[in-house]
Write a protein that holds these residues in place. Structure first.
Motif, mmCIF file in Angstrom:
data_model
loop_
_atom_site.group_PDB
_atom_site.id
_atom_site.type_symbol
_atom_site.label_atom_id
_atom_site.label_comp_id
_atom_site.label_asym_id
_atom_site.label_seq_id
_atom_site.Cartn_x
_atom_site.Cartn_y
_atom_site.Cartn_z
ATOM 1 N N TRP A 1 0.851 -1.196 0.000
ATOM 2 C CA TRP A 1 0.000 0.000 0.000
ATOM 3 C C TRP A 1 0.885 1.243 0.000
ATOM 4 C CZ3 TRP A 1 -5.200 0.353 -0.501
ATOM 5 C CH2 TRP A 1 -5.983 -0.780 -0.248
ATOM 6 N N THR A 2 0.511 2.248 -0.774
ATOM 7 C CA THR A 2 1.205 3.533 -0.774
ATOM 8 C C THR A 2 0.170 4.655 -0.724
ATOM 9 O OG1 THR A 2 1.299 3.509 -3.192
ATOM 10 C CG2 THR A 2 3.251 2.712 -2.006
ATOM 11 N N THR A 3 0.615 5.838 -0.303
ATOM 12 C CA THR A 3 -0.270 6.995 -0.187
ATOM 13 C C THR A 3 0.275 8.153 -1.004
ATOM 14 O OG1 THR A 3 -1.151 8.645 1.357
ATOM 15 C CG2 THR A 3 0.953 7.642 1.948
ATOM 16 N N SER A 4 -0.639 8.962 -1.516
ATOM 17 C CA SER A 4 -0.232 10.188 -2.205
ATOM 18 C C SER A 4 0.069 11.295 -1.214
ATOM 19 C CB SER A 4 -1.345 10.645 -3.156
ATOM 20 O OG SER A 4 -2.515 11.018 -2.424
ATOM 21 N N GLY A 5 -0.229 11.058 0.057
ATOM 22 C CA GLY A 5 -0.035 12.076 1.081
ATOM 23 C C GLY A 5 1.034 11.701 2.080
ATOM 24 N N ASP A 6 0.786 12.066 3.363
ATOM 25 C CA ASP A 6 1.798 11.851 4.396
ATOM 26 C C ASP A 6 1.265 11.045 5.579
ATOM 27 O OD1 ASP A 6 0.080 13.832 5.305
ATOM 28 O OD2 ASP A 6 1.664 15.015 6.262
ATOM 29 N N GLY A 7 0.153 10.347 5.364
ATOM 30 C CA GLY A 7 -0.389 9.513 6.431
ATOM 31 C C GLY A 7 0.361 8.206 6.571
ATOM 32 N N THR A 8 -0.103 7.372 7.500
ATOM 33 C CA THR A 8 0.576 6.112 7.782
ATOM 34 C C THR A 8 -0.420 4.949 7.792
ATOM 35 O OG1 THR A 8 0.345 6.479 10.173
ATOM 36 C CG2 THR A 8 2.407 7.199 9.136
ATOM 37 N N PHE A 9 0.087 3.773 7.403
ATOM 38 C CA PHE A 9 -0.686 2.536 7.441
ATOM 39 C C PHE A 9 -0.292 1.727 8.672
ATOM 40 C CE2 PHE A 9 -0.276 3.683 2.964
ATOM 41 C CZ PHE A 9 -1.561 3.504 2.473
ATOM 42 N N SER A 10 -1.257 1.005 9.231
ATOM 43 C CA SER A 10 -0.915 0.076 10.317
ATOM 44 C C SER A 10 -0.049 -1.050 9.787
ATOM 45 C CB SER A 10 -2.190 -0.493 10.952
ATOM 46 O OG SER A 10 -2.979 -1.182 9.979
ATOM 47 N N SER A 11 -0.225 -1.410 8.514
ATOM 48 C CA SER A 11 0.629 -2.368 7.801
ATOM 49 C C SER A 11 0.444 -2.108 6.317
ATOM 50 C CB SER A 11 0.251 -3.815 8.135
ATOM 51 O OG SER A 11 0.949 -4.724 7.279
ATOM 52 N N THR A 12 1.530 -2.129 5.573
ATOM 53 C CA THR A 12 1.429 -1.902 4.124
ATOM 54 C C THR A 12 1.356 -3.210 3.346
ATOM 55 O OG1 THR A 12 3.851 -1.833 3.931
ATOM 56 C CG2 THR A 12 2.692 0.275 4.245
ATOM 57 N N THR A 13 1.365 -4.352 4.040
ATOM 58 C CA THR A 13 1.476 -5.631 3.347
ATOM 59 C C THR A 13 0.274 -6.547 3.563
ATOM 60 O OG1 THR A 13 2.733 -6.569 5.197
ATOM 61 C CG2 THR A 13 3.988 -5.544 3.407
ATOM 62 N N ILE A 14 -0.839 -6.011 4.082
ATOM 63 C CA ILE A 14 -2.044 -6.822 4.261
ATOM 64 C C ILE A 14 -3.201 -6.179 3.490
ATOM 65 C CG2 ILE A 14 -1.300 -7.688 6.506
ATOM 66 C CD1 ILE A 14 -3.283 -5.744 7.820
ATOM 67 N N ASP A 15 -4.252 -6.962 3.268
ATOM 68 C CA ASP A 15 -5.401 -6.462 2.503
ATOM 69 C C ASP A 15 -6.138 -5.333 3.210
ATOM 70 O OD1 ASP A 15 -5.248 -8.104 0.224
ATOM 71 O OD2 ASP A 15 -6.295 -9.747 1.233
ATOM 72 N N THR A 16 -6.254 -5.424 4.535
ATOM 73 C CA THR A 16 -7.155 -4.533 5.272
ATOM 74 C C THR A 16 -6.446 -3.784 6.404
ATOM 75 O OG1 THR A 16 -7.803 -6.416 6.658
ATOM 76 C CG2 THR A 16 -9.187 -5.944 4.736
ATOM 77 N N PRO A 17 -5.499 -2.917 6.067
ATOM 78 C CA PRO A 17 -4.868 -2.118 7.125
ATOM 79 C C PRO A 17 -5.708 -0.905 7.493
ATOM 80 C CG PRO A 17 -3.925 -1.533 5.021
ATOM 81 C CD PRO A 17 -4.914 -2.637 4.745
ATOM 82 N N PHE A 18 -5.325 -0.279 8.607
ATOM 83 C CA PHE A 18 -5.885 1.023 8.969
ATOM 84 C C PHE A 18 -4.987 2.116 8.401
ATOM 85 C CE2 PHE A 18 -7.911 -1.546 12.262
ATOM 86 C CZ PHE A 18 -9.180 -0.988 12.329
#
Length: 267
Positions: free
Chosen positions: A126-143
């Motif tokens: 998962w990647t973002t166009s902004g500056d937020g964060t993922f709980s995990s970038t490698t699973i289907d359903t992160p926060f």
């Protein structure tokens, strides 16, 4: 008189590999007679009677992982048939899928967004166009937690990329999908002065204020607002209000994107 017929030769070429999904270019050669290609697969030849046909694989061929091709001569009489074989290995290349969930959605800036992605046959990023964060970038359903830039711009695009697997020197396939999220700040509400005194029978203007939402004024009495959706409506006391000598007015602001309501009261 003895007629000497040249003996046929065939060469199916050297064994080689292809990547799953590619066609097979056979590179045989022959002399002194016609030839025909046969295979142990279920695909098709562009022309099975030439030395260098193209073979198109089927799903069953790919699942099997390898194919044998035999080049058989069709010599003039009385020469015997001759043949040669080539082995083709089909290297696996997975076909990944990516679904980031909804094409677009909304969220409150103070909340986390639960992504509802789905994927198959590959590893997730998962990647973002902004500056937020993922709980995990490698699973289907992160926060996803929006950053300051996300919130100030009011939106962010999140991209799910799924990279498949590939054998040998084959290139891995990728699949991508995106979701665009509109970000709303939570509402605020102020009813103005906590208490004020008015003359019975006359309307009074309420000095309320509100941001980031839809306004709704309510009363615990029987008076009326000229516009209950304005931050600064006029309120006309009712008979019960006057008899009781007091009335409580409440402003409620309903936000967007899952933001909680904001409320305030005054007398």
């Amino acid at each position: 008189t003895i007629t000497v017929v040249p003996y046929p030769t065939v060469n199916a070429g050297s064994d080689f590999s292809i990547c799953s999904g590619e066609t097979i270019q056979l590179n045989g050669s022959n002399t002194n007679g016609a030839i025909v290609w046969v295979s142990n697969g279920t695909g098709t030849f562009s022309d099975s009677t030439i030395a260098n046909p193209i073979y198109t694989t089927t799903a069953a061929d790919i699942l099997g992982g390898s194919l044998s091709f035999t080049m058989v001569s069709n010599p003039p009489s009385p020469c015997a048939y001759v043949y040669d074989l080539v082995q083709v290995t089909i290297l696996p290349v997975s076909t990944p899928t990516a679904n980031a969930g909804l094409a677009s959605d909304t969220m409150c800036s103070t909340n986390q967004y639960l992504l509802e992605g789905t994927s198959s046959d590959g590893s997730i990023a998962w990647t973002t166009s902004g500056d937020g964060t993922f709980s995990s970038t490698t699973i289907d359903t992160p926060f996803y937690t929006p950053g300051a830039t996300d919130i100030s711009s009011g939106s962010v695009v999140l991209t799910m990329t799924v990279t498949g697997t590939a054998g040998g020197s084959c290139s891995a396939l990728t699949a991508t999908d995106t979701i665009s999220i509109s970000i709303f700040e939570p509402p605020t509400a102020s009813a103005g002065a906590i208490s004020q005194t008015i003359c019975s029978g006359f309307p009074t203007t309420i000095s309320g204020s509100a941001t980031n939402g839809t306004i709704a004024w309510t009363t615990d009495g029987d008076g009326t607002f000229d516009d209950a959706t304005s931050a600064t409506p006029e309120y006309t006391p009712g008979t019960s209000d006057i008899q009781n000598g007091v009335v409580n007015l409440t402003i409620t602001v309903t936000g967007t994107g899952g933001c909680a309501e904001a409320g305030a009261a005054g007398q």
